[in-house]
Scaffold this active site. Structure first.
Site, PDB file in Angstrom:
ATOM      1  CG  ASP A  12      -0.349   0.166   2.527  1.00  0.00           C
ATOM      2  OD1 ASP A  12       0.892   0.278   2.613  1.00  0.00           O
ATOM      3  OD2 ASP A  12      -1.091   0.214   3.535  1.00  0.00           O
ATOM      4  CB  CYS A  69       0.819  -2.517   4.849  1.00  0.00           C
ATOM      5  SG  CYS A  69       0.648  -3.599   6.280  1.00  0.00           S
ATOM      6  CG  HIS A 102       9.102 -25.762  11.148  1.00  0.00           C
ATOM      7  ND1 HIS A 102       9.356 -25.752  12.499  1.00  0.00           N
ATOM      8  CD2 HIS A 102      10.177 -26.409  10.584  1.00  0.00           C
ATOM      9  CE1 HIS A 102      10.520 -26.348  12.754  1.00  0.00           C
ATOM     10  NE2 HIS A 102      11.042 -26.740  11.607  1.00  0.00           N
TER      11      HIS A 102
HETATM   12  C1  RB5 Z   1      -1.823   2.779   6.553  1.00  0.00           C
HETATM   13  O1  RB5 Z   1      -1.814   3.985   7.238  1.00  0.00           O
HETATM   14  C2  RB5 Z   1      -1.646   1.617   7.523  1.00  0.00           C
HETATM   15  O2  RB5 Z   1      -2.753   1.501   8.326  1.00  0.00           O
HETATM   16  C3  RB5 Z   1      -1.375   0.344   6.756  1.00  0.00           C
HETATM   17  O3  RB5 Z   1      -0.253   0.508   5.964  1.00  0.00           O
HETATM   18  C4  RB5 Z   1      -1.082  -0.907   7.565  1.00  0.00           C
HETATM   19  O4  RB5 Z   1      -0.084  -0.668   8.514  1.00  0.00           O
HETATM   20  C5  RB5 Z   1      -2.234  -1.618   8.108  1.00  0.00           C
HETATM   21  O5  RB5 Z   1      -2.066  -2.681   8.738  1.00  0.00           O
END
Ligand code: RB5
Length: 152
Positions: A12, A69, A102
């Protein structure tokens, strides 16, 4: 010639710079990389990229995937909703190694707001270089599939 695994990457907005760094490193090492995005800092939703990435593993585009993320946690929750995916959120080398050995994990999730580039790259390397041990672990992984099948 060494047969290198094909790797799928997804992120993301919080993870895209680290994902790009990992893509560059993998390509330098000769891996074939499929990058499903995102490719900008514009806010987006991690479940979208988790699903795209995992679909590319399940359809055989790649054998293993890395999702990035902010924490790695949202990606791992989303990825583990998908049948056939065994995603592990890791921030230490031991876990990244043994979740392949595993659990036969096929998706590594990492947090760009948790890890620096150096540790992230070490985690990715050990994850993709470690093979599943099989044996008693295969029985347990089959039990995970049984749980998925009961949910259908
Ligand atoms: C984005 O701000 C953040 O919430 C996302 O990248 C992630 O960490 C969610 O688990």
């Amino acid at each position: 010639m060494e047969n290198k695994k094909k790797i799928v990457l997804g992120a993301d907005h919080a993870g895209y710079l680290l994902k790009n760094f990992i893509a560059e490193q993998l390509k330098k090492e000769g891996y074939e990389v499929t990058d499903v995005g995102t490719n900008s800092p514009d806010s987006c939703d991690y479940p979208v990229y988790a699903e795209k990435t995992c679909s590319a593993v399940l359809d055989g585009t790649g054998e293993l995937a890395v999702l990035v993320c902010g924490t790695g946690i949202g990606m791992s929750i989303a990825a583990n909703k998908i049948n056939g995916v065994r995603a592990a959120c890791c921030s230490d080398i031991f876990s990244a190694k043994f979740t392949r050995a595993h659990n036969d994990s096929n998706v590594l999730c990492i947090g760009a707001r948790v890890l620096g580039e150096g540790l992230a790259w070490e985690l990715v390397k050990v994850f993709i270089e470690t093979e599943f041990e099989g044996g008693k672990h295969a029985r347990r992984v089959a039990m995970l599939t049984d749980i998925e099948n009961k949910q259908k």
